[in-house]
Design a protein around this motif. Structure first.
Motif, mmCIF file in Angstrom:
data_model
loop_
_atom_site.group_PDB
_atom_site.id
_atom_site.type_symbol
_atom_site.label_atom_id
_atom_site.label_comp_id
_atom_site.label_asym_id
_atom_site.label_seq_id
_atom_site.Cartn_x
_atom_site.Cartn_y
_atom_site.Cartn_z
ATOM 1 N N LEU A 129 0.811 -1.215 0.000
ATOM 2 C CA LEU A 129 0.000 0.000 0.000
ATOM 3 C C LEU A 129 0.849 1.271 0.000
ATOM 4 C CD1 LEU A 129 -3.115 0.610 0.139
ATOM 5 C CD2 LEU A 129 -2.821 0.896 2.604
ATOM 6 N N ALA A 130 2.158 1.123 0.196
ATOM 7 C CA ALA A 130 3.029 2.301 0.332
ATOM 8 C C ALA A 130 2.972 3.223 -0.882
ATOM 9 C CB ALA A 130 4.467 1.861 0.594
ATOM 10 N N GLY A 131 2.701 2.665 -2.054
ATOM 11 C CA GLY A 131 2.659 3.474 -3.268
ATOM 12 C C GLY A 131 1.436 4.353 -3.384
ATOM 13 N N GLN A 132 0.473 4.184 -2.476
ATOM 14 C CA GLN A 132 -0.746 5.011 -2.507
ATOM 15 C C GLN A 132 -1.126 5.494 -1.114
ATOM 16 O OE1 GLN A 132 -2.621 1.505 -4.323
ATOM 17 N NE2 GLN A 132 -4.349 1.792 -2.914
ATOM 18 N N THR A 133 -0.104 5.692 -0.268
ATOM 19 C CA THR A 133 -0.343 6.146 1.105
ATOM 20 C C THR A 133 0.540 7.343 1.434
ATOM 21 O OG1 THR A 133 -0.914 3.920 1.854
ATOM 22 C CG2 THR A 133 -0.275 5.500 3.551
ATOM 23 N N ILE A 134 -0.050 8.330 2.077
ATOM 24 C CA ILE A 134 0.698 9.453 2.631
ATOM 25 C C ILE A 134 0.581 9.378 4.146
ATOM 26 C CG2 ILE A 134 0.862 11.966 2.849
ATOM 27 C CD1 ILE A 134 -0.240 12.185 0.010
ATOM 28 N N LEU A 135 1.726 9.324 4.819
ATOM 29 C CA LEU A 135 1.769 9.321 6.273
ATOM 30 C C LEU A 135 1.971 10.747 6.766
ATOM 31 C CD1 LEU A 135 4.179 6.283 6.894
ATOM 32 C CD2 LEU A 135 1.686 6.252 6.677
ATOM 33 N N VAL A 136 1.202 11.123 7.782
ATOM 34 C CA VAL A 136 1.305 12.449 8.391
ATOM 35 C C VAL A 136 1.732 12.266 9.846
ATOM 36 C CG1 VAL A 136 0.005 14.492 9.063
ATOM 37 C CG2 VAL A 136 -0.464 13.385 6.872
ATOM 38 N N ASN A 137 2.670 13.089 10.302
ATOM 39 C CA ASN A 137 3.176 12.919 11.664
ATOM 40 C C ASN A 137 3.785 14.239 12.136
ATOM 41 O OD1 ASN A 137 4.077 11.620 14.083
ATOM 42 N ND2 ASN A 137 4.386 9.706 12.957
ATOM 43 N N GLY A 138 4.377 14.215 13.343
ATOM 44 C CA GLY A 138 5.006 15.416 13.875
ATOM 45 C C GLY A 138 5.493 15.184 15.285
ATOM 46 N N VAL A 139 6.174 16.180 15.826
ATOM 47 C CA VAL A 139 6.756 16.063 17.169
ATOM 48 C C VAL A 139 5.848 16.634 18.260
ATOM 49 C CG1 VAL A 139 9.154 16.068 16.377
ATOM 50 C CG2 VAL A 139 8.005 18.250 16.864
ATOM 51 N N ALA A 140 4.729 17.235 17.892
ATOM 52 C CA ALA A 140 3.934 18.012 18.839
ATOM 53 C C ALA A 140 3.477 17.229 20.053
ATOM 54 C CB ALA A 140 2.716 18.606 18.122
ATOM 55 N N LYS A 141 2.897 16.059 19.832
ATOM 56 C CA LYS A 141 2.226 15.348 20.917
ATOM 57 C C LYS A 141 3.193 14.512 21.747
ATOM 58 C CE LYS A 141 -1.504 16.883 18.845
ATOM 59 N NZ LYS A 141 -2.324 17.991 19.320
ATOM 60 N N THR A 142 4.056 13.759 21.093
ATOM 61 C CA THR A 142 4.968 12.856 21.808
ATOM 62 C C THR A 142 5.969 13.618 22.661
ATOM 63 O OG1 THR A 142 4.768 11.217 20.046
ATOM 64 C CG2 THR A 142 6.661 10.998 21.512
ATOM 65 N N TYR A 143 6.414 14.785 22.168
ATOM 66 C CA TYR A 143 7.496 15.508 22.837
ATOM 67 C C TYR A 143 7.044 16.830 23.455
ATOM 68 C CZ TYR A 143 10.219 12.122 20.188
ATOM 69 O OH TYR A 143 10.721 10.941 19.676
ATOM 70 N N ALA A 144 5.734 17.040 23.574
ATOM 71 C CA ALA A 144 5.208 18.288 24.146
ATOM 72 C C ALA A 144 5.782 19.500 23.411
ATOM 73 C CB ALA A 144 5.509 18.374 25.643
ATOM 74 N N MET A 145 5.632 19.494 22.084
ATOM 75 C CA MET A 145 6.195 20.550 21.246
ATOM 76 C C MET A 145 5.128 21.185 20.355
ATOM 77 S SD MET A 145 9.872 18.817 20.176
ATOM 78 C CE MET A 145 10.435 20.262 19.264
ATOM 79 N N THR A 146 3.925 21.345 20.874
ATOM 80 C CA THR A 146 2.844 21.873 20.047
ATOM 81 C C THR A 146 3.173 23.244 19.448
ATOM 82 O OG1 THR A 146 1.808 22.658 22.090
ATOM 83 C CG2 THR A 146 0.998 20.583 21.175
ATOM 84 N N GLY A 147 3.788 24.108 20.238
ATOM 85 C CA GLY A 147 4.065 25.461 19.768
ATOM 86 C C GLY A 147 5.278 25.586 18.857
ATOM 87 N N TRP A 148 6.053 24.537 18.736
ATOM 88 C CA TRP A 148 7.242 24.587 17.869
ATOM 89 C C TRP A 148 6.871 24.477 16.392
ATOM 90 C CZ3 TRP A 148 12.282 25.072 19.876
ATOM 91 C CH2 TRP A 148 12.384 24.990 21.269
ATOM 92 N N ARG A 149 5.717 23.891 16.119
ATOM 93 C CA ARG A 149 5.171 23.794 14.765
ATOM 94 C C ARG A 149 6.091 23.047 13.803
ATOM 95 N NH1 ARG A 149 1.408 22.964 15.827
ATOM 96 N NH2 ARG A 149 0.440 23.324 13.798
ATOM 97 N N VAL A 150 6.345 21.791 14.106
ATOM 98 C CA VAL A 150 7.109 20.944 13.189
ATOM 99 C C VAL A 150 6.362 19.629 12.983
ATOM 100 C CG1 VAL A 150 9.289 19.783 12.675
ATOM 101 C CG2 VAL A 150 9.300 21.930 13.966
ATOM 102 N N GLY A 151 5.931 19.418 11.765
ATOM 103 C CA GLY A 151 5.319 18.158 11.369
ATOM 104 C C GLY A 151 5.966 17.684 10.088
ATOM 105 N N TRP A 152 5.387 16.630 9.499
ATOM 106 C CA TRP A 152 5.928 16.156 8.219
ATOM 107 C C TRP A 152 4.931 15.256 7.517
ATOM 108 C CZ3 TRP A 152 8.391 14.783 12.897
ATOM 109 C CH2 TRP A 152 8.190 13.469 13.333
ATOM 110 N N MET A 153 5.167 15.088 6.237
ATOM 111 C CA MET A 153 4.434 14.113 5.441
ATOM 112 C C MET A 153 5.437 13.232 4.723
ATOM 113 S SD MET A 153 2.965 16.769 2.529
ATOM 114 C CE MET A 153 2.155 15.494 1.570
ATOM 115 N N VAL A 154 5.074 11.956 4.593
ATOM 116 C CA VAL A 154 5.913 10.963 3.935
ATOM 117 C C VAL A 154 5.046 10.259 2.911
ATOM 118 C CG1 VAL A 154 7.248 8.840 4.248
ATOM 119 C CG2 VAL A 154 7.312 10.616 6.008
ATOM 120 N N GLY A 155 5.560 10.098 1.694
ATOM 121 C CA GLY A 155 4.732 9.445 0.686
ATOM 122 C C GLY A 155 5.497 9.085 -0.564
#
Length: 405
Positions: free
Chosen positions: A236-262
């Motif tokens: 399924l990797a050829g038709q999936t976009i993963l969305v993630n970020g550091v906000a929740k796991t590292y208590a970094m909501t205000g730093w505004r760093v996420g990413w997409m992988v696809g």
């Protein structure tokens, strides 16, 4: 010039943006904070934001980055190469998918990644299957891509998890994409490996894009594991976009760093969009995110354990309220009680039919801020974030117990 010249026409604003609603969770949180600032003792369960400080070693990395003038200049729009490498490593470690750094785009928080994911794969009129309850931003982001969100609802009796049969019943020849979120915001539900595999195989068989939001994947409890859909179904990797970020796991909501992988094609068009939309994410924040991903994980684990304790407390206390049903959330930091047993009744002279009315009543009478189910799909539910201190958490639930006791 004529004697009676026509009045100048007032130019209109965008009809597309006029149709977009304000974020309901941020709206409730802002109202709670305004009441607190006015001296009201409001307990707020509204914001999906850890109350912990960002780990000190992450802050130190940002301070060190301030000493390097290279960070005061433009950098590649898709992200610092070293951070993209670290994100690729995390994706392999936690999602079981090997990707090249070129398949990663660093974004201004996970929210921008969500927006760009839909922009990358949705064309006007395309239908996007949206399991409900859903995070309040998804339908608006779909609409901004000129897509049509198609809600597929699963209630408390299903632990808020949709089935393949439900998805198939909603599929049409216009279905282009599926939103898959595990662990879930707003419910905290975590799909099992078998459930994830079944949904992934269904999407693969029908050539449907999957937008998988994995920002809570490291916040799981009771031995649960959030199996990535691309780990469950590697093809399924050829038709999936993963969305993630550091906000929740590292208590970094205000730093505004996420990413997409696809896959390369989707990342290319999303990268072109970002080059015009925002260019690179703040370099200091990117350096902080790099430290979070590559540094010691002890503090992140301590936060996860604290969330787990709070989860047990809020679930057990909410369950003491007659008329409230509380499925056990195995991920994220939300509980999503079914409050239909409190509706269609009169409380202290006030007749309440919807969870929107219930949330207003709770804020007014108990000074407790919760987000109504209408923000995430059908009425009849409330979302409470337990990302706040145990004393406050307990105080707020006890107020609800007294209100509805």
């Amino acid at each position: 010039m004529t004697e009676h010249a026509a009045a100048p026409r007032t130019p209109a604003v965008s009809t597309k943006l006029s149709a977009i609603a304000e974020s309901a969770t941020l709206k409730v949180d802002a109202k709670a904070k305004a009441l607190q600032a006015a001296g009201r003792p409001v307990v707020s369960y509204a914001a999906g934001e850890p109350d912990f400080a960002t780990p000190q070693f992450v802050v130190d990395a940002a301070a060190e980055a301030l000493r390097d003038p290279a960070n005061f200049r433009y950098t590649p729009a898709a992200g610092l190469p070293v951070l993209r490498e670290a994100i690729a490593a995390k994706t392999l470690r936690d999602s079981g998918l090997e990707v090249a750094p070129s398949q990663v785009i660093v974004t201004n928080g996970g929210k921008q990644a969500v927006y760009q994911a839909f922009q990358a794969v949705v064309n006007p009129g395309d239908e996007v299957l949206l399991p409900a309850p859903y995070w309040t931003t998804y339908p608006e982001a779909i609409a901004l891509a000129d897509g049509v969100p198609v809600e597929v609802f699963a209630g408390a009796d299903q632990e808020y998890k949709v089935t393949v049969d439900q998805l198939e019943a909603a599929r049409t020849d216009k279905t282009t994409a599926l939103v898959f979120v595990s662990p879930s915001n707003p419910t905290g539900a975590v799909y099992t490996a078998d459930e994830t595999k079944a949904i992934g195989e269904w999407a693969l068989a029908h050539g449907i894009w999957v937008i998988s939001d994995e920002i809570y994947q490291n916040l799981v409890y009771e031995g649960a594991r959030a199996v990535s859909i691309v780990e469950a179904v590697p093809e399924l990797a050829g038709q999936t976009i993963l969305v993630n970020g550091v906000a929740k796991t590292y208590a970094m909501t205000g730093w505004r760093v996420g990413w997409m992988v696809g896959p390369a094609a989707a990342i290319k068009v999303a990268g072109n969009l970002q080059s015009h939309l925002s260019s690179n994410v703040n370099n200091i924040a990117q350096r902080a995110a790099l430290a979070a991903l590559t540094g010691p994980q002890d503090e992140a684990e301590k936060m996860r354990q604290a969330f787990d304790r709070r989860r047990g407390l809020i679930v057990s206390e909410l369950a003491k309220i007659p008329g409230v049903t509380v499925p056990n959330p195995l991920g994220a930091f939300y509980v999503y009680p079914d409050v239909t047993g409190l509706l269609g009744r009169e409380w202290d002279g006030v007749h309440i039919d919807t969870s929107l009315e219930l949330a207003d009543y709770i804020l007014e009478r108990a000074e407790v801020a919760v987000v109504p189910g209408e923000a995430f799909g059908p009425s009849g539910y409330l979302r409470l974030s337990y990302a706040l201190g145990e004393e406050q958490l307990l105080e707020g639930v006890q107020r609800l117990q007294r209100l509805f006791g």
